[in-house]
Design an enzyme around this catalytic site. Structure first.
Site, short mmCIF file in Angstrom:
data_model
loop_
_atom_site.label_atom_id
_atom_site.label_comp_id
_atom_site.label_asym_id
_atom_site.label_seq_id
_atom_site.Cartn_x
_atom_site.Cartn_y
_atom_site.Cartn_z
N HIS A 13 0.88 -1.19 0.00
CA HIS A 13 0.00 0.00 0.00
C HIS A 13 0.91 1.22 0.00
O HIS A 13 1.48 1.58 1.03
CB HIS A 13 -0.90 0.00 1.25
N HIS A 15 1.51 5.36 -1.57
CA HIS A 15 1.13 6.56 -2.33
C HIS A 15 2.38 7.16 -2.94
O HIS A 15 3.26 7.63 -2.22
CB HIS A 15 0.45 7.59 -1.42
N LYS A 99 -9.17 -0.64 -5.75
CA LYS A 99 -9.18 0.08 -4.48
C LYS A 99 -10.55 0.69 -4.20
O LYS A 99 -11.10 1.40 -5.04
CB LYS A 99 -8.12 1.19 -4.54
N HIS A 136 -10.30 0.80 2.05
CA HIS A 136 -10.09 1.76 3.14
C HIS A 136 -11.29 1.57 4.07
O HIS A 136 -12.40 2.01 3.77
CB HIS A 136 -10.03 3.20 2.60
N HIS A 174 -4.44 -0.89 6.16
CA HIS A 174 -3.94 -0.07 7.28
C HIS A 174 -4.80 -0.21 8.53
O HIS A 174 -5.37 0.76 9.02
CB HIS A 174 -3.76 1.40 6.89
N ASP A 247 1.43 2.52 3.55
CA ASP A 247 0.57 3.71 3.40
C ASP A 247 1.42 4.98 3.50
O ASP A 247 0.93 6.01 3.96
CB ASP A 247 -0.55 3.71 4.45
#
Ligand code: DOR
Ligand code: ZN
Length: 344
Positions: A13, A15, A99, A136, A174, A247
């Site tokens: 995960h 970004h 996602k 999420h 997460h 994350d």
């Protein structure tokens, strides 16, 4: 133990952003990780296979020569995502997972899902082809306290959804609560969870006591200490359903240190040394490789990486606590203690 050689880790995960931020943060992940599942919450979001291909190319073009870092792409699920788009993603091999953001749950999630009924045909198709859904896991209902949003999501959304669509390969991402750890353990191997580096380090006191620490603010927000301890126990257990998804979420300091600061901890740079430190403290160094290099690959039906990463014991050389970008500096997550391990 003073030296540890493990299979190269994957980040399930991540970004990476785009443009100037991507240029600045990509080397931080490329240095320690072999693969990363790249989140699609750009502006605009990555909702089509064509966009995912373009984004992947942008990433690949920025890698140093000879790098074997592999970005694994995701599609951002909206209520309008078609089965044919998902099918294209599967058939071209471009897409590793889909996602799901509940609309409004976090950074750039406004195109996410409000009505979960609408996405069921897509989820059924994904079940048939074995394509994982990464979630999420927080409700966005303004009546639900921010510290309860994960637990309420599991009870009110995820459990019914998984009952309706049995066999859907699901990652609850997460995770921040003992509730999530217990739920994952109570289910079969179709369900797994990622755990971040920062949620193994901080609890909500670290964010709020003695002044607000914007660089510890992320979503889902860190919870009470007993939840952190449950995450720590799960991560160091070696159980196959728990694996690393950092994350790591870069925002420039002006966006974090603001009256309305952005959510995200930037941990790409020091996740591996932090995790080695934590696992050693838990007398679980022998479980580190499972958590960061094996369990995730197994869940995604991939081979673990062939290359290796060597860690050595000893205080890492002093390194900057920020990385610079044209858009501003990004603060690297501070675990609050000196680290014992460095990556060679
Ligand atoms: O803290 C977070 N930051 N949580 C997320 O889910 C998104 C991320 C981001 O993109 O900044
Ligand atoms: Zn994220």
């Amino acid at each position: 133990m003073t030296k540890l050689v493990i299979k190269k880790p994957d980040d399930w995960h991540l970004h990476l952003r785009d443009g100037e931020l991507l240029k600045a943060v990509l080397p931080e992940s490329e240095r320690h990780f072999n693969r990363a599942l790249v989140m699609p919450n750009l502006v605009p979001p990555i909702t089509t296979v064509a966009q995912a291909i373009k984004y992947k190319d942008q990433i690949l073009n920025l890698l140093p020569k000879g790098s074997d870092f592999k970005p694994l792409m995701t599609l951002y699920l909206t209520e309008d995502t078609s089965i044919s788009e998902i099918k294209l993603g599967v058939e071209t091999g471009v897409i590793t997972a889909i996602k799901l953001y509940p609309a409004g749950a976090t950074t750039n999630s406004s195109s996410g899902v409000n009505n979960f009924e609408k996405i069921k045909p897509v989820l059924e198709y994904m079940t048939n082809v074995g394509l994982p859904l990464c979630i999420h896991g927080e409700v966005t209902d303004s009546n639900v306290d921010i510290f309860d949003r994960e637990a309420v999501f599991i009870e009110k959304i995820l459990m019914p959804l998984r009952n309706d669509i049995p066999g859907l390969k699901t990652v609850i991402e997460h995770i921040t609560t003992k509730t999530a750890v217990d739920y994952v353990r109570s289910e079969n191997s179709d369900l797994a969870a990622t755990i971040t580096t920062h949620h193994l380090v901080i609890n909500r006191n670290d964010i709020l006591v003695g002044g607000i620490k914007p660089h510890y603010y992320c979503l889902p927000i860190a919870k009470r200490e007993h939840h952190r301890l449950a995450l720590l126990e799960a991560a160091t257990s070696g159980e196959t359903s728990f694996f690393l998804g950092t994350d790591s979420a870069p925002h420039v300091n002006t966006a974090k240190e603001s009256a309305c600061g952005c959510a995200g901890c930037f941990t790409a740079t020091n996740s591996i040394p932090i995790l080695a430190h934590i696992f050693e403290e838990q007398a679980a160094l022998n479980k580190l490789e499972a958590f960061i290099s094996i369990n995730g690959a197994t869940f995604y039906n991939l081979e673990p990486n062939k290359s290796f990463l060597t860690l050595s014991k000893g205080t890492p050389p002093i390194s900057p606590n920020t990385i610079s970008t044209i858009e501003g500096d990004i603060t690297i997550f501070d675990p609050g203690y000196e680290l014992n391990w460095q990556v060679l």
